[in-house]
Scaffold this motif. Structure first.
Motif, PDB file in Angstrom:
ATOM      1  N   GLY A   8       0.744  -0.923   0.207  1.00 38.48           N
ATOM      2  CA  GLY A   8      -0.298   0.515  -0.319  1.00 38.48           C
ATOM      3  C   GLY A   8       0.878   1.427   0.323  1.00 38.48           C
ATOM      4  O   GLY A   8       0.260   2.495   0.330  1.00 38.48           O
ATOM      5  N   GLY A   9       2.166   0.860   0.541  1.00 39.43           N
ATOM      6  CA  GLY A   9       2.873   2.359   0.039  1.00 39.43           C
ATOM      7  C   GLY A   9       2.675   2.577  -1.534  1.00 39.43           C
ATOM      8  O   GLY A   9       2.932   2.187  -2.156  1.00 39.43           O
ATOM      9  N   GLY A  10       3.632   4.347  -1.639  1.00 41.72           N
ATOM     10  CA  GLY A  10       3.529   4.700  -2.903  1.00 41.72           C
ATOM     11  C   GLY A  10       3.541   6.283  -2.342  1.00 41.72           C
ATOM     12  O   GLY A  10       4.380   6.634  -1.710  1.00 41.72           O
ATOM     13  N   LEU A  18      -3.132   7.987   2.225  1.00 47.61           N
ATOM     14  CA  LEU A  18      -2.503   6.243   1.975  1.00 47.61           C
ATOM     15  C   LEU A  18      -3.081   5.413   3.572  1.00 47.61           C
ATOM     16  O   LEU A  18      -3.426   5.374   4.647  1.00 47.61           O
ATOM     17  CB  LEU A  18      -0.945   6.068   1.589  1.00 47.61           C
ATOM     18  CG  LEU A  18      -0.498   6.692   0.134  1.00 47.61           C
ATOM     19  CD1 LEU A  18       0.858   6.853   0.929  1.00 47.61           C
ATOM     20  CD2 LEU A  18      -0.706   6.290  -1.033  1.00 47.61           C
ATOM     21  N   ARG A  19      -3.225   4.083   2.863  1.00 47.55           N
ATOM     22  CA  ARG A  19      -3.632   2.996   3.469  1.00 47.55           C
ATOM     23  C   ARG A  19      -2.616   2.105   3.189  1.00 47.55           C
ATOM     24  O   ARG A  19      -2.553   1.688   2.318  1.00 47.55           O
ATOM     25  CB  ARG A  19      -4.806   2.807   3.699  1.00 47.55           C
ATOM     26  CG  ARG A  19      -5.716   1.268   4.620  1.00 47.55           C
ATOM     27  CD  ARG A  19      -7.102   1.296   4.304  1.00 47.55           C
ATOM     28  NE  ARG A  19      -7.475   0.216   3.317  1.00 47.55           N
ATOM     29  CZ  ARG A  19      -7.676  -0.570   3.422  1.00 47.55           C
ATOM     30  NH1 ARG A  19      -9.326  -0.787   4.222  1.00 47.55           N
ATOM     31  NH2 ARG A  19      -8.223  -1.400   2.427  1.00 47.55           N
ATOM     32  N   THR A  70      -4.681   6.273  11.486  1.00 48.95           N
ATOM     33  CA  THR A  70      -6.188   4.940  12.489  1.00 48.95           C
ATOM     34  C   THR A  70      -4.631   3.594  12.205  1.00 48.95           C
ATOM     35  O   THR A  70      -5.083   3.181  11.498  1.00 48.95           O
ATOM     36  CB  THR A  70      -6.482   5.458  12.296  1.00 48.95           C
ATOM     37  OG1 THR A  70      -7.731   6.767  12.316  1.00 48.95           O
ATOM     38  CG2 THR A  70      -7.975   4.019  12.567  1.00 48.95           C
ATOM     39  N   ILE A  71      -4.564   3.121  13.505  1.00 51.34           N
ATOM     40  CA  ILE A  71      -4.723   1.411  12.734  1.00 51.34           C
ATOM     41  C   ILE A  71      -5.767   0.297  13.646  1.00 51.34           C
ATOM     42  O   ILE A  71      -6.760   1.273  14.260  1.00 51.34           O
ATOM     43  CB  ILE A  71      -3.342   1.182  14.149  1.00 51.34           C
ATOM     44  CG1 ILE A  71      -2.716   0.084  13.419  1.00 51.34           C
ATOM     45  CG2 ILE A  71      -3.350   1.345  15.864  1.00 51.34           C
ATOM     46  CD1 ILE A  71      -2.041  -0.528  14.398  1.00 51.34           C
ATOM     47  N   SER A  72      -5.521  -0.262  12.293  1.00 54.31           N
ATOM     48  CA  SER A  72      -7.004  -1.508  13.273  1.00 54.31           C
ATOM     49  C   SER A  72      -6.757  -2.587  12.386  1.00 54.31           C
ATOM     50  O   SER A  72      -5.619  -2.637  11.505  1.00 54.31           O
ATOM     51  CB  SER A  72      -8.120  -0.562  11.761  1.00 54.31           C
ATOM     52  OG  SER A  72      -7.924  -0.694  10.575  1.00 54.31           O
ATOM     53  N   ARG A  73      -7.664  -3.586  12.199  1.00 56.33           N
ATOM     54  CA  ARG A  73      -7.013  -5.190  12.532  1.00 56.33           C
ATOM     55  C   ARG A  73      -8.471  -6.132  11.380  1.00 56.33           C
ATOM     56  O   ARG A  73      -8.652  -5.108  12.932  1.00 56.33           O
ATOM     57  CB  ARG A  73      -6.121  -5.876  13.400  1.00 56.33           C
ATOM     58  CG  ARG A  73      -6.724  -5.837  15.107  1.00 56.33           C
ATOM     59  CD  ARG A  73      -6.158  -6.421  15.737  1.00 56.33           C
ATOM     60  NE  ARG A  73      -5.649  -8.256  15.331  1.00 56.33           N
ATOM     61  CZ  ARG A  73      -4.253  -8.480  16.105  1.00 56.33           C
ATOM     62  NH1 ARG A  73      -3.580  -7.866  16.637  1.00 56.33           N
ATOM     63  NH2 ARG A  73      -3.663  -9.234  15.360  1.00 56.33           N
ATOM     64  N   LEU A  82      -3.014   0.471   8.550  1.00 60.32           N
ATOM     65  CA  LEU A  82      -2.709   1.735   9.109  1.00 60.32           C
ATOM     66  C   LEU A  82      -3.234   2.568   7.999  1.00 60.32           C
ATOM     67  O   LEU A  82      -3.058   2.566   6.595  1.00 60.32           O
ATOM     68  CB  LEU A  82      -1.270   2.179   8.851  1.00 60.32           C
ATOM     69  CG  LEU A  82      -0.651   3.423   9.341  1.00 60.32           C
ATOM     70  CD1 LEU A  82      -0.768   3.682  11.099  1.00 60.32           C
ATOM     71  CD2 LEU A  82       0.756   3.464   9.352  1.00 60.32           C
ATOM     72  N   GLN A  83      -3.851   3.539   8.135  1.00 61.94           N
ATOM     73  CA  GLN A  83      -4.795   4.578   7.735  1.00 61.94           C
ATOM     74  C   GLN A  83      -3.966   6.286   8.005  1.00 61.94           C
ATOM     75  O   GLN A  83      -3.702   6.432   9.109  1.00 61.94           O
ATOM     76  CB  GLN A  83      -6.400   4.479   7.804  1.00 61.94           C
ATOM     77  CG  GLN A  83      -6.619   5.618   7.085  1.00 61.94           C
ATOM     78  CD  GLN A  83      -7.229   5.382   5.187  1.00 61.94           C
ATOM     79  OE1 GLN A  83      -7.344   4.731   5.177  1.00 61.94           O
ATOM     80  NE2 GLN A  83      -6.589   6.004   5.296  1.00 61.94           N
TER      81      GLN A  83
END
Length: 122
Positions: A8-10, A18-19, A70-73, A82-83
């Motif tokens: 998801g990087g860039g 980015l997410r 924001t971190i979520s799982r 990681l939003q």
């Protein structure tokens, strides 16, 4: 031991989003707290970004990203997200996810992904 792969990087512009995703395999994902760290250009050490407990009930974030990241799982999909919103140039770094520890200290984590590059420009 769990294997982690980030994606998801860039490139993004200042103020953009980015997410990042951290996909896990080879272990009982729901047993691991997950942390995100980053290593900015020229920095020797990785800095803490965010972490989430096994159930997702407790989250930590560095002051520099609070209110923006924001971190979520999703334990059904074995993925941690990681939003990243309101990106700044200083967010430029290689981002890593890690398992086996919790909190802001990198050496407490035993498994690391290979990293994904995030570049923020104006």
């Amino acid at each position: 031991q769990v294997t982690l792969v980030e994606s998801g990087g860039g490139s993004a512009q200042v103020g953009g989003s980015l997410r990042l995703s951290c996909a896990a395999s080879g272990g009982f994902f729901s047993n691991f707290a997950i942390g995100w760290f980053r290593q900015p250009p020229g920095m020797a050490e990785r800095e803490f970004v965010a972490a989430v407990t096994t159930s997702g009930g407790i989250k930590q974030a560095a002051d520099s990203v609070k209110g923006r990241f924001t971190i979520s799982r999703d334990n059904n999909k074995n993925i941690v997200y990681l939003q990243m919103n309101s990106l700044k140039p200083e967010d430029t770094a290689v981002y890593y996810c890690a398992a086996g520890g919790f909190g802001p200290t990198p050496h407490t984590y035993s498994s690391w992904g290979q990293g994904t590059q995030v570049t923020v420009s104006s």
